[in-house]
Write an enzyme that holds these catalytic residues in place. Structure first.
Site, short mmCIF file in Angstrom:
data_model
loop_
_atom_site.label_atom_id
_atom_site.label_comp_id
_atom_site.label_asym_id
_atom_site.label_seq_id
_atom_site.Cartn_x
_atom_site.Cartn_y
_atom_site.Cartn_z
N GLU A 277 11.15 10.22 13.64
CA GLU A 277 9.73 9.96 13.85
C GLU A 277 9.49 8.54 14.35
OE1 GLU A 277 5.50 10.62 11.44
OE2 GLU A 277 7.41 11.08 10.49
N HIS A 298 34.11 20.51 6.80
CA HIS A 298 34.94 21.70 7.02
C HIS A 298 34.38 22.57 8.13
CE1 HIS A 298 38.02 21.53 3.80
NE2 HIS A 298 37.16 20.66 3.31
N LYS A 409 -0.41 18.27 14.46
CA LYS A 409 -1.39 18.44 13.39
C LYS A 409 -2.73 18.91 13.96
CE LYS A 409 0.43 14.91 10.22
NZ LYS A 409 0.12 13.61 9.57
#
Length: 435
Positions: A277, A298, A409
């Site tokens: 951000e 792994h 938003k």
């Protein structure tokens, strides 16, 4: 805390110590800007002053009041943070790393209804404190989850006002609710973006509620603040930030963070928000990848070592801590484990990963904590923030803004009924459906 950048040099991306010496002049200039902003409490830079400005006494007293209000002298079953992003991740990181008691602590930081219902069913709401966090008091996800929690408490015969504490700004819905219902309340600090707020009331209230020594956390942050210096060769935070920036400029588009400690797994999530951000602007930045050593080596190590040479791998090591011997066995082929311990194996895995990457010319950096205690974790969080701010200064991006997040938003609010330009673009989405 120390940072080893040796394996970031002379690898596939060609960064040399001479390059860093040249870059160090820019680091000194950036440090002057950072220090000036920290001193003047400028927006964003005020976060780096939190070890000086945060009121831990108020945080501890509010935690005590909220606990007494909820359970009196009884046992606290859980602390639930209702918030999202920077309003939740600091608290989650600190409690996961440091809480040692029986009180559960988690965040409702998503609005997936099945997940929310499952989390609420796991706790005794009559013995729970709910910490609602939003600077504006209008964050859609946070307010929606808060209303859900209130309803769940009412259904359980619990008075939500006895179990709620609010962390918010001076105005807005949460501030009004706190005043109306006489709720315990803490202030979101001025000039501190949410993702930089871990060392404020935003991040410290929940740890205080579950018994973490928040003064020690802040002292660790102060230790990192005191280590800021005009040269990357004298400052661990700047060594990391400058190296990450220099590698990004040479093509390290990904920063894979692997803590070799289960207690620091959420640190990688917190770091991902901070890095993405803050730095993802104007075509710049690095994509943070979250992983956990040894578990993810792994699988992901295959990509980091043999895939595209476009990554910085950040390994976080805790030098000292609890250990457990590996029991003796007569199984064939396991004699090399004799007289060993899990911590020795963990450390061998980290060093082998470093060597594997270095042998393939793949850049990696080691961040090392002496132990994963409150002071060390506070130092790690502050140093990570300072490294991020330095990267932003060197890249000349607006570190403390988040316009893309705000666009999303606004679009979501529009789809829910508040007309916005952004929501119209969502409705005009191009479709090519295959079913």
């Amino acid at each position: 805390m120390e940072v080893d950048i040796g394996n970031a040099l002379d690898g596939a991306l060609g960064l040399t110590e001479t390059d860093l010496e040249t870059l160090d002049e820019s680091v000194a200039t950036a440090h002057e800007r950072i220090e000036r902003g920290r001193r003047d409490r400028d927006h964003g830079y005020a976060a780096l002053a939190l070890p000086e400005t945060v009121d831990t006494t108020a945080i501890r007293e509010t935690a005590r009041a909220a606990r007494e209000r909820a359970v009196g002298d009884g046992e606290l079953d859980a602390v639930v943070t209702v918030g999202i992003g920077g309003s939740a991740l600091g608290a989650v990181t600190l409690t996961d790393a440091l809480a040692a008691g029986d009180t559960a602590a988690f965040a409702l930081d998503n609005v997936d209804p099945a997940w929310v219902d499952r989390r609420l069913a796991e706790v005794d709401l009559s013995r729970t404190v709910v910490n609602v966090v939003s600077r504006s008091g209008t964050t859609a996800e946070t307010l929606a989850n808060f209303l859900v929690v209130r309803e769940a408490m009412a259904d359980a015969g619990v008075d939500w006002t006895d179990h709620t504490v609010v962390t918010t700004g001076d105005s807005g819905n949460l501030a009004a609710a706190a005043e109306t219902h006489d709720l315990p309340r803490l202030a979101v600090p001025e000039g501190v973006p949410g993702r930089f707020s871990a060392l404020s009331a935003v991040g410290l209230l929940v740890p205080a509620l579950v018994g973490v020594d928040v003064d020690a956390v802040v002292a660790g942050g102060a230790r990192a603040a005191d280590s800021l210096a005009p040269s990357l060769f004298d400052c661990p935070a700047y060594a990391y930030g400058a190296t990450a920036y220099a590698l990004a400029e040479r093509g390290a588009a990904v920063n894979a963070v692997l803590p070799y400690a289960e207690s620091l797994e959420r640190y990688a999530e917190w770091f991902a928000q901070l890095w993405a951000e803050s730095l993802g602007k104007d075509g710049r930045g690095q994509t943070p990848a979250r992983a956990l050593g040894v578990t993810d080596q792994h699988s992901q190590l295959q990509l980091y070592r043999a895939g595209p040479a476009d990554k910085l791998v950040t390994l976080v090591r805790v030098a000292d801590g609890p250990d457990r011997p590996i029991p003796a066995t007569d199984l064939d082929g396991l004699s090399y484990l004799a007289d060993g311990s899990l911590r020795e194996l963990l450390d061998a895995e980290l060093r082998a990963t470093e060597a594997s990457l270095a042998a393939a010319g793949r850049e990696n950096v080691r961040i090392q904590l002496e132990r994963a205690d409150a002071a060390a974790v506070g130092e790690l969080l502050y140093a990570s923030e300072a490294a991020c701010v330095l990267f932003g200064e060197l890249a000349d991006v607006a570190t403390f803004t988040q316009p893309a997040v705000e666009w999303g938003k606004a679009a979501a609010r529009g789809l829910l009924g508040e007309p916005t330009d952004e929501s119209e673009q969502v409705r005009e989405k191009r479709e090519l459906i295959v079913d």
